[in-house]
Design an enzyme around this catalytic site. Structure first.
Site, PDB file in Angstrom:
ATOM      1  NE  ARG A 131      45.694  38.349  29.223  1.00  0.00           N
ATOM      2  CZ  ARG A 131      46.656  38.953  28.538  1.00  0.00           C
ATOM      3  NH1 ARG A 131      46.596  39.024  27.217  1.00  0.00           N
ATOM      4  NH2 ARG A 131      47.681  39.480  29.169  1.00  0.00           N
ATOM      5  CG  HIS A 135      43.504  42.065  31.513  1.00  0.00           C
ATOM      6  ND1 HIS A 135      44.758  42.372  31.046  1.00  0.00           N
ATOM      7  CD2 HIS A 135      43.629  40.846  32.104  1.00  0.00           C
ATOM      8  CE1 HIS A 135      45.605  41.385  31.330  1.00  0.00           C
ATOM      9  NE2 HIS A 135      44.944  40.442  31.960  1.00  0.00           N
ATOM     10  N   GLY A 181      37.238  48.552  38.109  1.00  0.00           N
ATOM     11  CA  GLY A 181      35.948  47.856  38.092  1.00  0.00           C
ATOM     12  C   GLY A 181      35.465  47.536  36.678  1.00  0.00           C
ATOM     13  CG  ASP A 201      35.133  51.104  34.148  1.00  0.00           C
ATOM     14  OD1 ASP A 201      35.913  50.224  33.694  1.00  0.00           O
ATOM     15  OD2 ASP A 201      35.546  52.207  34.548  1.00  0.00           O
ATOM     16  CD  GLU A 226      41.796  50.481  32.203  1.00  0.00           C
ATOM     17  OE1 GLU A 226      41.396  49.336  31.916  1.00  0.00           O
ATOM     18  OE2 GLU A 226      41.147  51.256  32.929  1.00  0.00           O
ATOM     19  CG  ASN A 273      45.641  45.671  29.392  1.00  0.00           C
ATOM     20  OD1 ASN A 273      45.466  44.557  29.876  1.00  0.00           O
ATOM     21  ND2 ASN A 273      45.161  46.774  29.934  1.00  0.00           N
ATOM     22  N   PRO A 323      47.675  41.319  37.907  1.00  0.00           N
ATOM     23  CG  PRO A 323      46.843  39.137  37.835  1.00  0.00           C
ATOM     24  CD  PRO A 323      46.456  40.568  37.610  1.00  0.00           C
ATOM     25  CG  HIS A 327      46.024  31.160  32.673  1.00  0.00           C
ATOM     26  ND1 HIS A 327      47.085  31.537  33.456  1.00  0.00           N
ATOM     27  CD2 HIS A 327      45.460  32.328  32.257  1.00  0.00           C
ATOM     28  CE1 HIS A 327      47.161  32.864  33.515  1.00  0.00           C
ATOM     29  NE2 HIS A 327      46.174  33.365  32.795  1.00  0.00           N
ATOM     30  CB  THR A 328      41.448  25.732  30.886  1.00  0.00           C
ATOM     31  OG1 THR A 328      41.169  24.616  30.046  1.00  0.00           O
ATOM     32  CG2 THR A 328      40.232  26.644  30.843  1.00  0.00           C
ATOM     33  CB  THR A 332      42.741  20.700  25.717  1.00  0.00           C
ATOM     34  OG1 THR A 332      42.764  21.050  27.119  1.00  0.00           O
ATOM     35  CG2 THR A 332      43.063  19.227  25.579  1.00  0.00           C
TER      36      THR A 332
HETATM   37  C1  HEM Z   1      46.247  34.685  38.532  1.00  0.00           C
HETATM   38  C2  HEM Z   1      46.831  35.713  38.003  1.00  0.00           C
HETATM   39  C3  HEM Z   1      47.003  35.863  36.524  1.00  0.00           C
HETATM   40  C4  HEM Z   1      48.149  36.192  35.893  1.00  0.00           C
HETATM   41  C5  HEM Z   1      49.483  36.489  36.538  1.00  0.00           C
HETATM   42  C6  HEM Z   1      47.875  36.182  34.475  1.00  0.00           C
HETATM   43  C7  HEM Z   1      48.794  36.476  33.505  1.00  0.00           C
HETATM   44  C8  HEM Z   1      48.612  36.233  32.169  1.00  0.00           C
HETATM   45  C9  HEM Z   1      49.614  36.393  31.162  1.00  0.00           C
HETATM   46  C10 HEM Z   1      51.034  36.884  31.408  1.00  0.00           C
HETATM   47  C11 HEM Z   1      49.076  36.005  29.989  1.00  0.00           C
HETATM   48  C12 HEM Z   1      49.775  35.932  28.641  1.00  0.00           C
HETATM   49  C13 HEM Z   1      50.080  37.298  28.083  1.00  0.00           C
HETATM   50  C14 HEM Z   1      50.962  37.155  26.877  1.00  0.00           C
HETATM   51  O1  HEM Z   1      52.104  36.739  27.063  1.00  0.00           O
HETATM   52  O2  HEM Z   1      50.487  37.434  25.770  1.00  0.00           O
HETATM   53  C15 HEM Z   1      47.715  35.616  30.237  1.00  0.00           C
HETATM   54  C16 HEM Z   1      46.852  35.148  29.287  1.00  0.00           C
HETATM   55  C17 HEM Z   1      45.559  34.808  29.544  1.00  0.00           C
HETATM   56  N1  HEM Z   1      44.888  34.986  30.728  1.00  0.00           N
HETATM   57 FE1  HEM Z   1      45.715  35.400  32.491  1.00  0.00          FE
HETATM   58  N2  HEM Z   1      46.573  35.861  34.280  1.00  0.00           N
HETATM   59  C18 HEM Z   1      45.989  35.666  35.504  1.00  0.00           C
HETATM   60  C19 HEM Z   1      44.667  35.366  35.758  1.00  0.00           C
HETATM   61  C20 HEM Z   1      43.729  35.208  34.769  1.00  0.00           C
HETATM   62  C21 HEM Z   1      42.319  35.115  35.001  1.00  0.00           C
HETATM   63  C22 HEM Z   1      41.656  35.290  36.364  1.00  0.00           C
HETATM   64  C23 HEM Z   1      41.725  34.897  33.795  1.00  0.00           C
HETATM   65  C24 HEM Z   1      40.274  34.731  33.478  1.00  0.00           C
HETATM   66  C25 HEM Z   1      39.372  34.284  34.299  1.00  0.00           C
HETATM   67  C26 HEM Z   1      42.769  34.854  32.811  1.00  0.00           C
HETATM   68  C27 HEM Z   1      42.591  34.593  31.490  1.00  0.00           C
HETATM   69  C28 HEM Z   1      43.608  34.558  30.557  1.00  0.00           C
HETATM   70  C29 HEM Z   1      43.442  34.036  29.213  1.00  0.00           C
HETATM   71  C30 HEM Z   1      42.185  33.407  28.657  1.00  0.00           C
HETATM   72  C31 HEM Z   1      44.665  34.208  28.569  1.00  0.00           C
HETATM   73  C32 HEM Z   1      44.999  33.823  27.135  1.00  0.00           C
HETATM   74  C33 HEM Z   1      44.698  34.996  26.246  1.00  0.00           C
HETATM   75  C34 HEM Z   1      44.868  34.743  24.772  1.00  0.00           C
HETATM   76  O3  HEM Z   1      45.163  33.624  24.347  1.00  0.00           O
HETATM   77  O4  HEM Z   1      44.725  35.730  24.042  1.00  0.00           O
HETATM   78  N3  HEM Z   1      43.963  35.079  33.424  1.00  0.00           N
HETATM   79  N4  HEM Z   1      47.451  35.783  31.581  1.00  0.00           N
END
Ligand code: HEM
Length: 322
Positions: free
Chosen positions: A64, A68, A74, A76, A90, A96, A164, A194-195, A241
């Site tokens: 993540r 971000h 970009g 950086d 940021e 974040n 997003p 989000h896997t 998982t």
């Molecule tokens: C499609 C649009 C996306 C949205 C709206 C989004 C939003 C979010 C949100 C809201 C969280 C949880 C934040 C929290 O409540 O603590 C999250 C967690 C996460 N996101 Fe996304 N995300 C997006 C795309 C991505 C992408 C493209 C990736 C990586 C390729 C990604 C990887 C992750 C990971 C791995 C977590 C878990 C982080 C953790 O357990 O610490 N996300 N995301």
């Protein structure tokens, strides 16, 4: 002899074309640190591997962080900068707040600075660490060309339109990812990030209230119980998982067990449902599309040459030398 001359001419032409193309053309290459820091990739891998073995949930954090970073200004390493006094960086932005893995990046940077000071950028470290983290928990390997530069700007409000929100629908996600050069398949595959990992209650409680028709009832009550008990600091995993990189996330979207609105919308929308079904059925295809997407992500708005620097510490910009 003539052939050699022609080859030399061709090489000069290519160099001139690259020079004329100027900023904006990716200057990344494989083995970029081969001369000045030959063990750079090995060092990143070994620190990531120790960290993820100690705490498998860190893989999510590292993936993540790279995402971000790249979506705001970009790739950086702007996401790593601490705020200067009186300002907000940021990492202080709402989107974040729950980022994690910073200390792993610090450790990699310290080890690299001890080996080859002033050579490897924090932006490259982030890209490599994300790749290695994914690999460590069962995900696909992909090449990460290097040569990114570190930026000097990090402002909390830059995240507002760049990242997003979890409440976006598929069309809005397609548009936002499109502004960064991604197609629909990239966007759905990258959402498969989000896997891994978790989200905190404020990111999904509105879904419990307003989206009953696209939310499995049993799943909804267990999420409600979690959030009623633990409040805003409680969290739920994206899929069953959550420390394994696999296709289960997409299967659960089909079962209406998507955690965020922005997850479930991918199955509900005709623009993206076909891709969700394909990735759910064929994990290999998901892995392939994910690596394509990550390759593009790692090249967003690169800084080049004197537009960037090699930070000494990932948390602060270098002092000007004048
Ligand atoms: C499609 C649009 C996306 C949205 C709206 C989004 C939003 C979010 C949100 C809201 C969280 C949880 C934040 C929290 O409540 O603590 C999250 C967690 C996460 N996101 Fe996304 N995300 C997006 C795309 C991505 C992408 C493209 C990736 C990586 C390729 C990604 C990887 C992750 C990971 C791995 C977590 C878990 C982080 C953790 O357990 O610490 N996300 N995301």
């Amino acid at each position: 002899m003539g052939a050699v001359k022609n080859l030399v001419k061709l090489l000069i032409l290519v160099e001139v074309a690259v020079a004329l193309a100027g900023p904006g053309v990716a200057a990344l290459s494989m083995n970029y640190y081969g001369m000045n820091c030959p063990f750079a990739e090995y060092i990143v891998r070994s620190v990531v591997s120790d960290a993820v073995m100690g705490d498998p949930t860190l893989a999510a954090g590292l993936l993540r962080l790279h995402f971000h970073d790249c979506f705001v200004q970009g790739c950086d390493a702007s996401v790593l900068l601490d705020a200067a006094p009186g300002s907000k960086a940021e990492k202080d932005a709402l989107a974040n707040k729950s980022l994690r893995g910073f200390e792993v990046i610090d450790k990699i940077k310290d080890t690299l600075e001890a080996q080859c000071p002033g050579v490897v950028t924090c932006a490259d470290i982030l890209a490599l660490a994300a790749r290695d983290a994914v690999l460590m928990v069962g995900g696909p390997y992909y090449d990460v060309p290097q040569g990114r530069r570190d930026g000097r700007r990090s402002v909390d409000t830059d995240t507002l339109t760049a990242l997003p929100s979890p409440f976006l629908n598929a069309s809005a996600l397609i548009t936002l990812f499109g502004t960064h050069g991604f197609n629909v398949q990239d966007m759905v595959a990258l959402s498969g990030g989000h896997t891994l990992g978790v989200a905190h209650c404020p990111s999904f409680t509105p879904r419990l209230k307003f989206e009953a028709s696209t939310l499995d009832a049993g799943f909804a009550s267990s999420l409600a119980a979690t959030c009623n008990k633990g409040g805003d600091s409680a969290s739920a995993t994206f899929d069953r998982t959550s420390t394994a990189f696999d296709g289960v996330y997409f299967k659960e979207l089909q079962q209406r067990r998507g955690l965020l609105s922005s997850d479930q919308t991918l199955y509900e929308s005709p623009e993206t449902q076909r891709l969700v079904n394909m990735f759910a059925m064929n994990q290999g295809y998901f892995f392939y599309a994910f690596t394509q997407g990550m390759g593009k992500m790692g090249q967003i708005d690169l800084k080049e040459g004197d537009r960037g620097e090699v930070r000494k510490s990932c948390r602060v910009v270098n002092k000007p030398s004048w």
